[in-house]
Design a protein around this motif. Sequence first.
Motif, PDB file in Angstrom:
ATOM      1  N   PHE A 274      16.006  16.223  -0.618  1.00  0.00           N
ATOM      2  CA  PHE A 274      16.027  16.565  -2.034  1.00  0.00           C
ATOM      3  C   PHE A 274      15.488  15.386  -2.835  1.00  0.00           C
ATOM      4  CE2 PHE A 274      19.331  19.173  -0.157  1.00  0.00           C
ATOM      5  CZ  PHE A 274      19.169  20.399  -0.783  1.00  0.00           C
ATOM      6  N   GLU A 275      14.646  15.697  -3.809  1.00  0.00           N
ATOM      7  CA  GLU A 275      14.132  14.679  -4.706  1.00  0.00           C
ATOM      8  C   GLU A 275      14.909  14.740  -6.016  1.00  0.00           C
ATOM      9  OE1 GLU A 275       9.779  12.731  -5.503  1.00  0.00           O
ATOM     10  OE2 GLU A 275       9.937  14.903  -5.338  1.00  0.00           O
ATOM     11  N   VAL A 276      15.261  13.590  -6.541  1.00  0.00           N
ATOM     12  CA  VAL A 276      16.000  13.518  -7.794  1.00  0.00           C
ATOM     13  C   VAL A 276      14.997  13.398  -8.937  1.00  0.00           C
ATOM     14  CG1 VAL A 276      17.745  12.275  -9.110  1.00  0.00           C
ATOM     15  CG2 VAL A 276      17.912  12.394  -6.616  1.00  0.00           C
ATOM     16  N   LYS A 277      15.066  14.358  -9.837  1.00  0.00           N
ATOM     17  CA  LYS A 277      14.161  14.354 -10.979  1.00  0.00           C
ATOM     18  C   LYS A 277      14.978  14.258 -12.255  1.00  0.00           C
ATOM     19  CE  LYS A 277      10.487  17.025  -8.740  1.00  0.00           C
ATOM     20  NZ  LYS A 277       9.616  18.225  -8.822  1.00  0.00           N
ATOM     21  N   GLY A 278      14.659  13.271 -13.077  1.00  0.00           N
ATOM     22  CA  GLY A 278      15.351  13.109 -14.343  1.00  0.00           C
ATOM     23  C   GLY A 278      14.617  13.826 -15.462  1.00  0.00           C
ATOM     24  N   PRO A 279      15.336  14.376 -16.437  1.00  0.00           N
ATOM     25  CA  PRO A 279      14.689  15.052 -17.569  1.00  0.00           C
ATOM     26  C   PRO A 279      14.020  14.057 -18.497  1.00  0.00           C
ATOM     27  CG  PRO A 279      17.046  14.905 -17.921  1.00  0.00           C
ATOM     28  CD  PRO A 279      16.792  14.376 -16.530  1.00  0.00           C
ATOM     29  N   GLY A 280      13.121  14.538 -19.295  1.00  0.00           N
ATOM     30  CA  GLY A 280      12.461  13.691 -20.277  1.00  0.00           C
ATOM     31  C   GLY A 280      13.406  13.285 -21.384  1.00  0.00           C
ATOM     32  N   SER A 281      12.927  12.392 -22.255  1.00  0.00           N
ATOM     33  CA  SER A 281      13.785  11.882 -23.333  1.00  0.00           C
ATOM     34  C   SER A 281      14.212  12.990 -24.280  1.00  0.00           C
ATOM     35  CB  SER A 281      13.044  10.781 -24.096  1.00  0.00           C
ATOM     36  OG  SER A 281      11.815  11.279 -24.614  1.00  0.00           O
ATOM     37  N   ALA A 282      13.314  13.959 -24.549  1.00  0.00           N
ATOM     38  CA  ALA A 282      13.669  15.060 -25.438  1.00  0.00           C
ATOM     39  C   ALA A 282      14.768  15.926 -24.839  1.00  0.00           C
ATOM     40  CB  ALA A 282      12.426  15.906 -25.735  1.00  0.00           C
ATOM     41  N   ALA A 283      14.682  16.164 -23.522  1.00  0.00           N
ATOM     42  CA  ALA A 283      15.693  16.977 -22.855  1.00  0.00           C
ATOM     43  C   ALA A 283      17.030  16.253 -22.812  1.00  0.00           C
ATOM     44  CB  ALA A 283      15.231  17.322 -21.437  1.00  0.00           C
ATOM     45  N   ARG A 284      17.001  14.935 -22.675  1.00  0.00           N
ATOM     46  CA  ARG A 284      18.253  14.174 -22.663  1.00  0.00           C
ATOM     47  C   ARG A 284      18.956  14.231 -24.021  1.00  0.00           C
ATOM     48  NH1 ARG A 284      15.385  10.388 -19.417  1.00  0.00           N
ATOM     49  NH2 ARG A 284      14.938   9.112 -21.259  1.00  0.00           N
TER      50      ARG A 284
ATOM     51  N   ASP B  71       0.810  -1.215   0.000  1.00  0.00           N
ATOM     52  CA  ASP B  71       0.000   0.000   0.000  1.00  0.00           C
ATOM     53  C   ASP B  71       0.846   1.268   0.000  1.00  0.00           C
ATOM     54  OD1 ASP B  71      -2.286  -1.554   0.130  1.00  0.00           O
ATOM     55  OD2 ASP B  71      -2.272  -1.588   2.331  1.00  0.00           O
ATOM     56  N   LEU B  72       2.158   1.156   0.260  1.00  0.00           N
ATOM     57  CA  LEU B  72       2.999   2.321   0.426  1.00  0.00           C
ATOM     58  C   LEU B  72       3.824   2.587  -0.822  1.00  0.00           C
ATOM     59  CD1 LEU B  72       4.304   1.652   4.055  1.00  0.00           C
ATOM     60  CD2 LEU B  72       2.494   3.228   3.371  1.00  0.00           C
ATOM     61  N   GLU B  73       3.774   3.816  -1.278  1.00  0.00           N
ATOM     62  CA  GLU B  73       4.642   4.244  -2.382  1.00  0.00           C
ATOM     63  C   GLU B  73       6.036   4.523  -1.827  1.00  0.00           C
ATOM     64  OE1 GLU B  73       5.134   7.975  -5.532  1.00  0.00           O
ATOM     65  OE2 GLU B  73       3.395   7.850  -4.194  1.00  0.00           O
ATOM     66  N   ILE B  74       7.058   4.102  -2.549  1.00  0.00           N
ATOM     67  CA  ILE B  74       8.448   4.334  -2.141  1.00  0.00           C
ATOM     68  C   ILE B  74       9.016   5.480  -2.966  1.00  0.00           C
ATOM     69  CG2 ILE B  74      10.732   3.324  -1.871  1.00  0.00           C
ATOM     70  CD1 ILE B  74       8.585   2.109  -0.088  1.00  0.00           C
ATOM     71  N   ARG B  75       9.567   6.478  -2.252  1.00  0.00           N
ATOM     72  CA  ARG B  75      10.122   7.641  -2.945  1.00  0.00           C
ATOM     73  C   ARG B  75      11.601   7.786  -2.609  1.00  0.00           C
ATOM     74  NH1 ARG B  75       6.224  12.742  -2.090  1.00  0.00           N
ATOM     75  NH2 ARG B  75       7.933  13.668  -3.305  1.00  0.00           N
ATOM     76  N   PRO B  76      12.444   7.962  -3.621  1.00  0.00           N
ATOM     77  CA  PRO B  76      13.878   8.142  -3.364  1.00  0.00           C
ATOM     78  C   PRO B  76      14.194   9.602  -3.037  1.00  0.00           C
ATOM     79  CG  PRO B  76      13.486   8.016  -5.721  1.00  0.00           C
ATOM     80  CD  PRO B  76      12.138   7.839  -5.064  1.00  0.00           C
ATOM     81  N   PHE B  77      15.064   9.794  -2.049  1.00  0.00           N
ATOM     82  CA  PHE B  77      15.489  11.137  -1.647  1.00  0.00           C
ATOM     83  C   PHE B  77      16.994  11.143  -1.412  1.00  0.00           C
ATOM     84  CE2 PHE B  77      11.082  10.981  -0.086  1.00  0.00           C
ATOM     85  CZ  PHE B  77      10.569  12.182  -0.568  1.00  0.00           C
ATOM     86  N   ILE B  78      17.558  12.332  -1.433  1.00  0.00           N
ATOM     87  CA  ILE B  78      18.871  12.576  -0.871  1.00  0.00           C
ATOM     88  C   ILE B  78      18.658  13.357   0.415  1.00  0.00           C
ATOM     89  CG2 ILE B  78      21.102  13.717  -1.173  1.00  0.00           C
ATOM     90  CD1 ILE B  78      20.907  13.210  -4.131  1.00  0.00           C
ATOM     91  N   ALA B  79      18.980  12.738   1.542  1.00  0.00           N
ATOM     92  CA  ALA B  79      18.803  13.366   2.854  1.00  0.00           C
ATOM     93  C   ALA B  79      20.116  14.018   3.267  1.00  0.00           C
ATOM     94  CB  ALA B  79      18.366  12.336   3.892  1.00  0.00           C
TER      95      ALA B  79
END
Length: 222
Positions: free
Chosen positions: A57-67, A27-35
Amino acid sequence: AMQVINLSDFPEEPGSEQEESAISEEDLEIRPFIAVGTGIVDHNGEDVSSKGRVLLFEVKGPGSAARLATSQVAELSLCYEKEIFHGPVTTVGCLNVDGKMRLVFAAGADVNIEQWGNEKLTQVGFFRATMQVLDIMLFKNFFLLSDAYDSMYFLVWRESDKSLTLLAKDYDPITVYAAGVMRRGAAMTFVCHDDRQNLQFFQYAPGEAAARGGNKLVCRAD
């Protein structure tokens, strides 16, 4: 202090009508962070107590177009910060019990366990040591604390009642520079390096007379 961790996203506040024990791992969503743990010293020096902060801090990756368009791989986004008033944050980590992942950090003499939910951290457990907690080693639901002036503490986290309880400690006033855990079969030994350039080896042996009723770590070698 900095650590890459995963935190469970709890949908309900601690103590709400919905029992957390009924929440399963699925039931729990797992979210990655840098603490990140910081320390703040006032310009007045020792006349004012130091304090700290916990930053997530949350790590956000750019979309395929931005990459394809740039060489950017990912970006950090500050999603939460919490002020800590009882000292600088010296260590951060993740407690994983029954698939429920919570943030653990030490500041001053305090160890806090906080869970992530509704876009904020909420304290669900704590323990107060003596002087200054330098480091925390986590294994399963057990904690090994290193204190700057008061040796080591061995704790256990009980998920049923959200309690962080002292099992045993070393009562000699030792300045611990580093600590670790050695495992060999079913035996587990705690190792510490102190300011006298010694290595000491301890075990949790509650049934032995040297354990003083079970609440003292027994020194095996020095």
